[in-house]
Design a protein around this motif. Sequence first.
Motif, PDB file in Angstrom:
ATOM      1  N   HIS A 277      13.043 -13.853   3.308  1.00 43.98           N
ATOM      2  CA  HIS A 277      12.143 -14.210   2.146  1.00 43.98           C
ATOM      3  C   HIS A 277      10.717 -14.145   1.016  1.00 43.98           C
ATOM      4  O   HIS A 277      10.943 -13.704  -0.027  1.00 43.98           O
ATOM      5  N   ASN A 278      10.335 -13.032   2.400  1.00 41.53           N
ATOM      6  CA  ASN A 278       8.951 -12.986   1.564  1.00 41.53           C
ATOM      7  C   ASN A 278       8.885 -12.063   0.807  1.00 41.53           C
ATOM      8  O   ASN A 278       8.024 -11.463   0.417  1.00 41.53           O
ATOM      9  N   CYS A 279       9.504 -11.015   1.295  1.00 40.91           N
ATOM     10  CA  CYS A 279       9.339  -9.621   0.934  1.00 40.91           C
ATOM     11  C   CYS A 279      10.037  -9.403  -1.008  1.00 40.91           C
ATOM     12  O   CYS A 279       9.522  -9.495  -1.073  1.00 40.91           O
ATOM     13  N   LYS A 280      11.530 -10.094  -0.943  1.00 40.71           N
ATOM     14  CA  LYS A 280      11.704 -10.997  -2.184  1.00 40.71           C
ATOM     15  C   LYS A 280      10.467 -11.451  -2.851  1.00 40.71           C
ATOM     16  O   LYS A 280      10.768 -10.949  -4.132  1.00 40.71           O
ATOM     17  N   LEU A 281      10.021 -12.871  -2.377  1.00 38.91           N
ATOM     18  CA  LEU A 281       8.730 -13.222  -3.289  1.00 38.91           C
ATOM     19  C   LEU A 281       7.936 -11.814  -3.408  1.00 38.91           C
ATOM     20  O   LEU A 281       7.128 -12.233  -4.876  1.00 38.91           O
ATOM     21  N   ASN A 282       7.649 -10.989  -2.827  1.00 38.35           N
ATOM     22  CA  ASN A 282       6.303 -10.593  -3.031  1.00 38.35           C
ATOM     23  C   ASN A 282       7.141  -9.343  -3.638  1.00 38.35           C
ATOM     24  O   ASN A 282       6.691  -8.156  -3.490  1.00 38.35           O
ATOM     25  N   LYS A 283       7.647  -8.383  -3.891  1.00 43.52           N
ATOM     26  CA  LYS A 283       8.995  -7.914  -4.817  1.00 43.52           C
ATOM     27  C   LYS A 283       8.253  -6.330  -3.610  1.00 43.52           C
ATOM     28  O   LYS A 283       8.160  -5.379  -4.626  1.00 43.52           O
ATOM     29  N   VAL A 284       8.560  -6.668  -2.047  1.00 39.13           N
ATOM     30  CA  VAL A 284       8.866  -4.815  -1.729  1.00 39.13           C
ATOM     31  C   VAL A 284      10.110  -5.134  -0.646  1.00 39.13           C
ATOM     32  O   VAL A 284       9.689  -4.112  -0.023  1.00 39.13           O
TER      33      VAL A 284
ATOM     34  N   ARG B 207       0.809  -0.949  -0.017  1.00 40.37           N
ATOM     35  CA  ARG B 207      -0.048   0.532  -0.349  1.00 40.37           C
ATOM     36  C   ARG B 207       0.788   0.922  -0.022  1.00 40.37           C
ATOM     37  O   ARG B 207       0.741   2.360   0.195  1.00 40.37           O
ATOM     38  N   LYS B 208       2.310   1.229  -0.386  1.00 41.34           N
ATOM     39  CA  LYS B 208       3.651   1.597  -0.940  1.00 41.34           C
ATOM     40  C   LYS B 208       3.424   2.446   0.980  1.00 41.34           C
ATOM     41  O   LYS B 208       3.443   4.678   0.695  1.00 41.34           O
ATOM     42  N   CYS B 209       3.285   1.572   2.276  1.00 38.62           N
ATOM     43  CA  CYS B 209       3.326   2.578   3.267  1.00 38.62           C
ATOM     44  C   CYS B 209       4.630   2.619   3.469  1.00 38.62           C
ATOM     45  O   CYS B 209       5.608   1.751   3.124  1.00 38.62           O
ATOM     46  N   ARG B 210       5.469   3.128   4.064  1.00 41.67           N
ATOM     47  CA  ARG B 210       7.367   2.842   4.945  1.00 41.67           C
ATOM     48  C   ARG B 210       6.951   2.176   6.611  1.00 41.67           C
ATOM     49  O   ARG B 210       6.218   2.434   7.030  1.00 41.67           O
ATOM     50  N   VAL B 211       8.119   0.577   5.769  1.00 41.63           N
ATOM     51  CA  VAL B 211       7.336  -0.005   7.115  1.00 41.63           C
ATOM     52  C   VAL B 211       9.466  -0.595   7.762  1.00 41.63           C
ATOM     53  O   VAL B 211      10.055  -0.912   7.063  1.00 41.63           O
ATOM     54  N   PHE B 212       8.907  -0.596   9.129  1.00 38.73           N
ATOM     55  CA  PHE B 212      10.298  -1.074   9.848  1.00 38.73           C
ATOM     56  C   PHE B 212       9.257  -2.598   9.990  1.00 38.73           C
ATOM     57  O   PHE B 212       8.384  -2.568  10.928  1.00 38.73           O
ATOM     58  N   ALA B 213      10.236  -3.862  10.202  1.00 40.94           N
ATOM     59  CA  ALA B 213       9.378  -4.348  10.988  1.00 40.94           C
ATOM     60  C   ALA B 213      11.121  -5.883  11.330  1.00 40.94           C
ATOM     61  O   ALA B 213      12.074  -5.794  10.918  1.00 40.94           O
ATOM     62  N   ASN B 214      10.355  -5.840  12.049  1.00 44.60           N
ATOM     63  CA  ASN B 214      11.054  -7.007  13.603  1.00 44.60           C
ATOM     64  C   ASN B 214      10.728  -8.463  13.872  1.00 44.60           C
ATOM     65  O   ASN B 214       9.666  -8.009  14.429  1.00 44.60           O
ATOM     66  N   ASP B 215      11.850  -8.705  13.901  1.00 44.52           N
ATOM     67  CA  ASP B 215      10.856 -10.740  14.747  1.00 44.52           C
ATOM     68  C   ASP B 215      12.416 -11.201  15.489  1.00 44.52           C
ATOM     69  O   ASP B 215      13.307 -10.886  14.637  1.00 44.52           O
TER      70      ASP B 215
ATOM     71  N   THR C 190      12.951  -3.879  -1.557  1.00 43.50           N
ATOM     72  CA  THR C 190      13.144  -2.269  -0.714  1.00 43.50           C
ATOM     73  C   THR C 190      12.641  -1.739  -0.179  1.00 43.50           C
ATOM     74  O   THR C 190      12.791   0.174   0.305  1.00 43.50           O
ATOM     75  N   LYS C 191      11.586  -1.743   0.092  1.00 49.50           N
ATOM     76  CA  LYS C 191      10.098  -1.021   1.291  1.00 49.50           C
ATOM     77  C   LYS C 191       9.887  -1.575   2.581  1.00 49.50           C
ATOM     78  O   LYS C 191       9.127  -0.878   3.043  1.00 49.50           O
ATOM     79  N   VAL C 192      10.547  -2.500   2.844  1.00 50.16           N
ATOM     80  CA  VAL C 192      10.885  -2.688   4.357  1.00 50.16           C
ATOM     81  C   VAL C 192      11.940  -2.928   4.588  1.00 50.16           C
ATOM     82  O   VAL C 192      13.115  -4.380   4.402  1.00 50.16           O
ATOM     83  N   LYS C 193      12.363  -2.249   5.957  1.00 51.27           N
ATOM     84  CA  LYS C 193      13.881  -2.481   6.688  1.00 51.27           C
ATOM     85  C   LYS C 193      13.544  -3.850   7.879  1.00 51.27           C
ATOM     86  O   LYS C 193      12.450  -3.377   8.450  1.00 51.27           O
ATOM     87  N   VAL C 194      14.334  -5.216   7.630  1.00 50.46           N
ATOM     88  CA  VAL C 194      14.277  -6.056   8.199  1.00 50.46           C
ATOM     89  C   VAL C 194      15.181  -6.322   9.258  1.00 50.46           C
ATOM     90  O   VAL C 194      16.476  -6.127   9.117  1.00 50.46           O
ATOM     91  N   PHE C 195      14.330  -6.044  11.078  1.00 50.43           N
ATOM     92  CA  PHE C 195      15.496  -6.444  11.970  1.00 50.43           C
ATOM     93  C   PHE C 195      15.250  -8.023  12.844  1.00 50.43           C
ATOM     94  O   PHE C 195      14.149  -8.299  12.693  1.00 50.43           O
ATOM     95  N   ASN C 196      16.151  -8.515  13.045  1.00 50.74           N
ATOM     96  CA  ASN C 196      16.297  -9.493  13.704  1.00 50.74           C
ATOM     97  C   ASN C 196      16.648  -9.146  15.273  1.00 50.74           C
ATOM     98  O   ASN C 196      17.719  -8.985  15.680  1.00 50.74           O
ATOM     99  N   MET C 197      15.762  -8.485  15.661  1.00 48.86           N
ATOM    100  CA  MET C 197      16.136  -7.944  17.230  1.00 48.86           C
ATOM    101  C   MET C 197      14.675  -7.968  18.157  1.00 48.86           C
ATOM    102  O   MET C 197      14.092  -8.897  17.930  1.00 48.86           O
ATOM    103  N   ASP C 198      15.671  -7.912  19.867  1.00 46.88           N
ATOM    104  CA  ASP C 198      14.516  -8.588  20.533  1.00 46.88           C
ATOM    105  C   ASP C 198      13.212  -7.079  20.795  1.00 46.88           C
ATOM    106  O   ASP C 198      13.993  -6.289  20.244  1.00 46.88           O
ATOM    107  N   GLY C 199      12.127  -7.368  21.052  1.00 42.69           N
ATOM    108  CA  GLY C 199      11.153  -6.278  20.907  1.00 42.69           C
ATOM    109  C   GLY C 199      11.412  -4.505  21.251  1.00 42.69           C
ATOM    110  O   GLY C 199      11.204  -3.801  21.370  1.00 42.69           O
TER     111      GLY C 199
END
Length: 496
Positions: free
Chosen positions: A331-338, A312-320, A340-349
Amino acid sequence: LWRLGYCARLLKTNHFRTAASNTSFPAVWMLLAQHSGRIPGLFVVVKKNTFFTMPETVEDKTDPELYLPHPGVRGMTLLNREAFKRTVAVPALKVKKEIVHSVLKSLKQSVLQRPGLKRVVEDPEDEDSRFVILDPHKVPEFSLGESEQQVLKQLNVHPEVSKYHLELTYENFKSEEILRAVLPEGQEVTSGFSRVGHIAHLNLRDHQLPYRHLIGQVIMDKNPGITCVVNKTNIIDSTYRNFEMEVLAGENNLVTKVKENNIAYELDFSKVYWNPRLSTEHGRIVALLKAGDVLFDVFAGIGPFAIPAAKRKCRVFANDLNPESYTWLLHNCKLNKVDTKVKVFNMDGRDFLRGPVREELSKELPLLKEEQKTAFHIVMNLPALAVEFLDVFRHLLVGEPCSPAGLPTVHCYGFSKHSNPARDIQERAEAVLGTSLAGRCSTFLVRNVAPNKEMLCLSFQIPADVLYKRPCPDEAKPASKRLCTSQDSAEEKVLS
């Protein structure tokens, strides 16, 4: 309510039949009284209001066990499909093959409608004729009513009903019928499951465990596309939100593909959290977002909030925190071609909120102007623990508060067993935040997780006096500035 249901079944099964009736209400009342022992006032009112809306009925003498599997399967733990065979006598009409269609159309209320069973079969003694199989529950005592006989007379069909010996096999029975015939009488039967791609996920009770492999095989047989059946063997791990499972039937392949709200995801069901019952909730939150909004997904999983938000053209910061979820999220960000729009983190909440989230809010909020429409949303979907993380927002930012319209909106999920779950989750959140949310929050019931256990979403804008810590008045002086810095560090340690 139990008595009402029992008596209704009693009426339907043993005493009445759909057709024509001159049954009077007092007679039925006395029958119900005989079996219920007493007639409460409320019960009488209900029956007075609803009885005469029932179809007209006559006595039912059909076999209530007509379509049950062979009784010899009771107690079976290793599936033997041949053991379910049985032969039953059903009513049938012999008609010329050229008028079969007309007979089916004219007697559609009396013709057998059971899925998987043929309504028309060949006559082995006459190739020009066919047997039309009738529903034994609609044609009691193998005789048709006057209206059906009149229809057949117009079609020049002899109304005599024959007995046809119908063979029923394992394939003809529904999964619930099979399991009800196998499990001990009176025991709860499980035929429902969650489907995750090619995987059926069961939550069996203790009394069903001896039959678990048979149950798994039946579920797989009766549901096309299911090639693996698993049973959860422990509660969800509170750290990574996955659970141990046992493969009951089929292939031991737990990497699967799912589609939710027209978006495809891939995952290893044994290592990450995925719940198909949350698809509506994912869609509800994403629908609140507009292009240009910013989403911080604190417990992102494999991306059911983050990826559609990016689309939906939002800027996204996603963590788990779970490394496997982080990997599948990428993997799913690449699968759905987003990607470059999602910054992904592997951190404690907590670290995610105090790090990337604080950094982005500190940078963006001071630049907001009154006319700007950008909204900031923080999703915290960890129902078992998310409320406890809300204390991170206390004085997360330093400085003068931004415009009230720019304050971030939090969507915090939680479980409640309270009689008033909405009030319960609000009060718990207020206790952690240290402020009242009265009049500035909303609660949404997501789903019933278990008896007396609800999952809810509490949404609210973070109050400015919670989010912001005012700067020290003498911050221009080096000593005072150092004092503020040391106080901030001490406060952060206490919150940690």
